[in-house]
Design a protein around this motif. Structure first.
Motif, PDB file in Angstrom:
ATOM      1  N   LEU A 156      38.444  40.958  24.524  1.00  0.00           N
ATOM      2  CA  LEU A 156      38.289  41.773  25.736  1.00  0.00           C
ATOM      3  C   LEU A 156      39.629  42.051  26.411  1.00  0.00           C
ATOM      4  O   LEU A 156      39.744  41.960  27.628  1.00  0.00           O
ATOM      5  CB  LEU A 156      37.317  41.087  26.700  1.00  0.00           C
ATOM      6  CG  LEU A 156      35.917  40.865  26.129  1.00  0.00           C
ATOM      7  CD1 LEU A 156      35.080  40.003  27.060  1.00  0.00           C
ATOM      8  CD2 LEU A 156      35.230  42.200  25.871  1.00  0.00           C
ATOM      9  N   GLY A 157      40.663  42.264  25.623  1.00  0.00           N
ATOM     10  CA  GLY A 157      41.969  42.604  26.180  1.00  0.00           C
ATOM     11  C   GLY A 157      42.885  41.405  26.394  1.00  0.00           C
ATOM     12  O   GLY A 157      44.069  41.581  26.653  1.00  0.00           O
ATOM     13  N   LEU A 197      37.585  37.390  31.837  1.00  0.00           N
ATOM     14  CA  LEU A 197      36.904  38.439  32.603  1.00  0.00           C
ATOM     15  C   LEU A 197      37.836  39.035  33.669  1.00  0.00           C
ATOM     16  O   LEU A 197      37.825  40.234  33.905  1.00  0.00           O
ATOM     17  CB  LEU A 197      35.629  37.884  33.245  1.00  0.00           C
ATOM     18  CG  LEU A 197      34.479  37.633  32.254  1.00  0.00           C
ATOM     19  CD1 LEU A 197      33.301  36.966  32.960  1.00  0.00           C
ATOM     20  CD2 LEU A 197      34.018  38.924  31.580  1.00  0.00           C
ATOM     21  N   LYS A 231      40.341  41.416  32.073  1.00  0.00           N
ATOM     22  CA  LYS A 231      39.737  42.683  31.675  1.00  0.00           C
ATOM     23  C   LYS A 231      40.037  43.776  32.713  1.00  0.00           C
ATOM     24  O   LYS A 231      40.212  44.937  32.381  1.00  0.00           O
ATOM     25  CB  LYS A 231      38.222  42.461  31.588  1.00  0.00           C
ATOM     26  CG  LYS A 231      37.495  43.337  30.654  1.00  0.00           C
ATOM     27  CD  LYS A 231      36.096  42.788  30.447  1.00  0.00           C
ATOM     28  CE  LYS A 231      35.161  43.901  30.035  1.00  0.00           C
ATOM     29  NZ  LYS A 231      34.719  44.754  31.110  1.00  0.00           N
ATOM     30  N   ASN A 232      40.088  43.372  33.975  1.00  0.00           N
ATOM     31  CA  ASN A 232      40.321  44.347  35.050  1.00  0.00           C
ATOM     32  C   ASN A 232      41.705  44.220  35.674  1.00  0.00           C
ATOM     33  O   ASN A 232      41.948  44.771  36.737  1.00  0.00           O
ATOM     34  CB  ASN A 232      39.258  44.168  36.143  1.00  0.00           C
ATOM     35  CG  ASN A 232      37.871  44.397  35.596  1.00  0.00           C
ATOM     36  OD1 ASN A 232      37.646  45.343  34.852  1.00  0.00           O
ATOM     37  ND2 ASN A 232      36.954  43.500  35.902  1.00  0.00           N
ATOM     38  N   ARG A 267      46.817  40.550  32.174  1.00  0.00           N
ATOM     39  CA  ARG A 267      46.911  40.729  30.711  1.00  0.00           C
ATOM     40  C   ARG A 267      48.362  40.620  30.255  1.00  0.00           C
ATOM     41  O   ARG A 267      48.663  40.015  29.229  1.00  0.00           O
ATOM     42  CB  ARG A 267      46.340  42.101  30.296  1.00  0.00           C
ATOM     43  CG  ARG A 267      44.834  42.176  30.344  1.00  0.00           C
ATOM     44  CD  ARG A 267      44.305  43.316  29.485  1.00  0.00           C
ATOM     45  NE  ARG A 267      44.748  44.621  29.920  1.00  0.00           N
ATOM     46  CZ  ARG A 267      44.178  45.341  30.883  1.00  0.00           C
ATOM     47  NH1 ARG A 267      43.135  44.885  31.522  1.00  0.00           N
ATOM     48  NH2 ARG A 267      44.646  46.538  31.204  1.00  0.00           N
ATOM     49  N   ALA A 294      29.786  41.576  27.932  1.00  0.00           N
ATOM     50  CA  ALA A 294      30.997  42.403  27.792  1.00  0.00           C
ATOM     51  C   ALA A 294      31.445  42.445  26.333  1.00  0.00           C
ATOM     52  O   ALA A 294      31.859  43.490  25.822  1.00  0.00           O
ATOM     53  CB  ALA A 294      32.113  41.845  28.676  1.00  0.00           C
ATOM     54  N   SER A 311      31.724  45.685  23.913  1.00  0.00           N
ATOM     55  CA  SER A 311      33.000  45.992  23.288  1.00  0.00           C
ATOM     56  C   SER A 311      32.833  46.131  21.767  1.00  0.00           C
ATOM     57  O   SER A 311      33.438  46.992  21.136  1.00  0.00           O
ATOM     58  CB  SER A 311      33.987  44.885  23.636  1.00  0.00           C
ATOM     59  OG  SER A 311      35.178  45.064  22.949  1.00  0.00           O
TER      60      SER A 311
END
Ligand code: UDP
Length: 251
Positions: free
Chosen positions: A7-8, A44, A47-48, A53, A234, A238
């Motif tokens: 998830l990134g 999580l 992700k935003n 990240r 999620a 994905s």
């Protein structure tokens, strides 16, 4: 070593023993590398958050701390080798450092917790040297002074226990000016080392139920426990969209 994307968030494909050996090597090289230990909540949040990240990407080691990350990895066919709880990783590193009289600096948690953790760690790992301690509630104006204090203490290992995303962003931001062997972002580890928060019994840990044990003891953590279905959902979305990537790391 391979890195995979959940998830990134970048996660390393590595065994517990492999992670320890790499970490000890980095510690001796003293190039200010840092370790992150993404759990469900961190993945999580990442992700935003491009900044989080980026901080995870900058880590020399990114270890999957939670069952939720493992399940998400499985759904995404991201080949995560083993769950490596941050606290077990830190305990093993400290036990390997102690006979060599290596130095650890404990940063984070409420006033007094790091000092109590220091006492417990010295008792548990004879030979370990506590280079310094500091609570985790400082403001940004104090950051330079804190970095200088840590540099003066010259630790081999700096445990950064400020919660997510503060600890990951802090390590990323300060990595270049910190003169330490290695840093690791470890959430509530000092609360556990100090004895303020008990760890789940071994069997619960083995079964990946530490989160449930903590939830039963601290029901206010319910907002964290509900993150497990969120990460599963999620990851399923994905996978349907076909997002997946694994690659070879340079070091
Ligand atoms: N904390 C801190 N500074 C802050 C916010 C949190 O030192 O500005 C500490 C908090 O006292 C606790 C740790 O960070 O010791 C976070 O623990 P938590 O149980 O939330 O983390 P987890 O292990 O679940 O990731």
């Amino acid at each position: 070593m391979n890195r995979t994307l959940v998830l990134g968030a970048e996660i390393d494909v590595i065994s517990f023993a492999g992670a320890i050996e790499l970490a000890l090597g980095m510690m001796n090289e003293r190039r200010g590398a840092y370790v992150v230990t993404p759990n469900t909540e961190i993945v999580l949040k990442a992700k935003n958050s491009p900044a989080l990240r980026k901080a995870i990407r900058g880590a020399a080691l990114s270890l999957p701390d939670s069952v939720g990350v493992m399940i998400a990895g499985r759904i995404l066919k991201a080949p995560i080798e083993a769950r490596i709880p941050g606290i077990d990783f830190a305990a093993e590193l400290l036990s390997r450092m102690a006979p060599e009289g290596k130095r650890v600096f404990l940063l984070g948690a409420k006033e007094g917790v790091a000092a109590r953790a220091a006492e417990a760690l010295i008792a548990a790992y004879p030979g370990l040297v506590i280079a310094g301690t500091g609570n985790g509630y400082f403001d940004s104006r104090e950051e330079i002074a804190l970095v200088e204090r840590i540099n003066a203490a010259s630790p081999d290992l700096l445990l950064v226990c400020l919660g997510t995303p503060k600890q990951e962003l802090w390590m990323h931001r300060n990595a270049a000016r910190l003169r330490v062997g290695l840093m690791a972002g470890l959430g509530g580890a000092l609360d556990v080392f100090s004895g303020d928060v008990p760890r789940a019994p071994a069997r619960w840990r083995r079964d990946g139920l530490e989160w449930l044990y903590r939830l039963l003891r601290e029901p206010r953590r319910i907002n964290r426990a509900v993150k497990l279905p969120l990460i599963v959902f999620a990851a399923a979305c994905s996978r349907i969209k076909g997002e997946r990537k694994t690659w070879q790391r340079e070091s």
